[in-house]
Design a protein around this motif. Structure first.
Motif, PDB file in Angstrom:
ATOM      1  N   TRP A  30       0.846  -1.186   0.000  1.00  0.00           N
ATOM      2  CA  TRP A  30       0.000   0.000   0.000  1.00  0.00           C
ATOM      3  C   TRP A  30       0.889   1.245   0.000  1.00  0.00           C
ATOM      4  CZ3 TRP A  30      -5.104   0.378  -0.816  1.00  0.00           C
ATOM      5  CH2 TRP A  30      -5.869  -0.794  -0.702  1.00  0.00           C
ATOM      6  N   ILE A  31       0.487   2.233  -0.811  1.00  0.00           N
ATOM      7  CA  ILE A  31       1.276   3.442  -0.999  1.00  0.00           C
ATOM      8  C   ILE A  31       0.462   4.651  -0.537  1.00  0.00           C
ATOM      9  CG2 ILE A  31       2.625   4.807  -2.638  1.00  0.00           C
ATOM     10  CD1 ILE A  31       3.467   1.848  -2.505  1.00  0.00           C
ATOM     11  N   GLN A  32       1.099   5.534   0.217  1.00  0.00           N
ATOM     12  CA  GLN A  32       0.463   6.791   0.600  1.00  0.00           C
ATOM     13  C   GLN A  32       0.646   7.798  -0.526  1.00  0.00           C
ATOM     14  OE1 GLN A  32       1.748  10.426   3.318  1.00  0.00           O
ATOM     15  NE2 GLN A  32       1.478   8.593   4.573  1.00  0.00           N
ATOM     16  N   ILE A  63       5.656   5.656   1.225  1.00  0.00           N
ATOM     17  CA  ILE A  63       5.283   7.019   0.850  1.00  0.00           C
ATOM     18  C   ILE A  63       5.659   7.282  -0.604  1.00  0.00           C
ATOM     19  CG2 ILE A  63       5.642   9.478   1.310  1.00  0.00           C
ATOM     20  CD1 ILE A  63       6.235   8.739   4.198  1.00  0.00           C
ATOM     21  N   GLY A  64       4.664   7.618  -1.422  1.00  0.00           N
ATOM     22  CA  GLY A  64       4.911   8.092  -2.775  1.00  0.00           C
ATOM     23  C   GLY A  64       5.054   7.038  -3.844  1.00  0.00           C
ATOM     24  N   SER A  65       5.749   5.930  -3.566  1.00  0.00           N
ATOM     25  CA  SER A  65       6.003   4.905  -4.580  1.00  0.00           C
ATOM     26  C   SER A  65       6.344   3.594  -3.886  1.00  0.00           C
ATOM     27  CB  SER A  65       7.154   5.331  -5.495  1.00  0.00           C
ATOM     28  OG  SER A  65       8.397   5.206  -4.820  1.00  0.00           O
ATOM     29  N   PRO A  66       6.346   2.474  -4.644  1.00  0.00           N
ATOM     30  CA  PRO A  66       6.693   1.180  -4.038  1.00  0.00           C
ATOM     31  C   PRO A  66       8.101   1.140  -3.453  1.00  0.00           C
ATOM     32  CG  PRO A  66       5.582   0.856  -6.139  1.00  0.00           C
ATOM     33  CD  PRO A  66       5.860   2.319  -6.037  1.00  0.00           C
ATOM     34  N   THR A  67       8.976   2.018  -3.911  1.00  0.00           N
ATOM     35  CA  THR A  67      10.339   2.047  -3.385  1.00  0.00           C
ATOM     36  C   THR A  67      10.566   3.206  -2.414  1.00  0.00           C
ATOM     37  OG1 THR A  67      11.079   3.333  -5.311  1.00  0.00           O
ATOM     38  CG2 THR A  67      11.279   0.931  -5.437  1.00  0.00           C
TER      39      THR A  67
END
Length: 226
Positions: free
Chosen positions: A97-99, A189-193
């Motif tokens: 899950w990504i914020q 936060i922002g992306s999978p990485t």
């Protein structure tokens, strides 16, 4: 797609009936959670968290303060209701899950006496991407007995496509819920990485000054109080 509504088991039958009778109007195509997130003595705080596929993906978040053993929704003074809306989307490639920080509202406060404070935002697909499962992580608080009382409540999942009129069948919902991801700190936060979000970032508390009223929100946010 039929509405998916869940009321937390902590609600009594009487309180549930009162919430449904007085509470927020839900969307027919929406993933909704509505529950008391704080119960202390005779005071309670109700949290409403919704994400819908309409308007390119929309968020709806709300807060209500209750007394009389959580059966009476009372009118709150200026600056004593607070709501924060934080969209999360699911990445199948990393099972994460990504914020989406670009669509997070930050804390909003009631600028007039109100029984409820509600904020909405549209156009998730433009800010955070389309053809994704989304959940709305909502913070709902009220200033009671000299301090902010409340908590965060993620909605269920809703599929947001390139077009609100699209009829293509979405992939299966994530088996790992947004609520579990928030609880265990498995949100990036922002992306999978991107960096893992801390509990302070996933479940922040509002400011300590009950009289501090925020500026009018920018962009497509709409704030309403009743």
């Amino acid at each position: 797609m039929s509405a998916r509504r869940t009321i937390a088991h902590s609600l009594t039958a009487a309180a549930s009936a009162a919430l449904l009778a007085i509470g927020f109007a839900g969307n027919a195509n929406a993933a909704i959670q509505y529950a008391f997130v704080y119960q202390g003595g005779s005071y309670c705080v109700a949290d409403y968290s919704e994400v819908t596929p309409t308007s390119g993906g929309a968020l709806d978040s709300g807060s209500e303060a209750w007394d009389s053993n959580c059966t009476n929704n009372y009118t709150s003074n200026v600056g004593t209701l607070a709501v924060n809306s934080m969209p999360l989307w699911y990445d199948f490639g990393s099972s994460t899950w990504i914020q989406c920080s670009d669509a997070t509202s930050g804390w909003q406060y009631n600028e007039a006496w109100a029984r409820r404070l509600e904020i909405t935002r549209t156009g998730l697909r433009y800010l955070c991407g389309s053809n994704k499962w989304y959940a709305n992580n909502t913070g709902a608080y009220a200033y009671v007995n000299g301090g902010w009382k409340g908590d965060w409540l993620p909605s269920g999942n809703e599929w947001v496509t390139d077009s609100s009129l699209a009829t293509s069948k979405p992939p299966a919902e994530p088996k790992f819920s947004a609520a579990e991801a928030v609880r265990t700190g498995q949100v990036r936060i922002g992306s999978p990485t991107g960096p893992k979000a801390t509990q302070a970032q996933l479940r922040p508390s509002p400011g300590t000054n009950p009289a501090g009223v925020s500026l009018a929100p920018e962009g497509s946010f709409t704030v309403s109080a009743e």
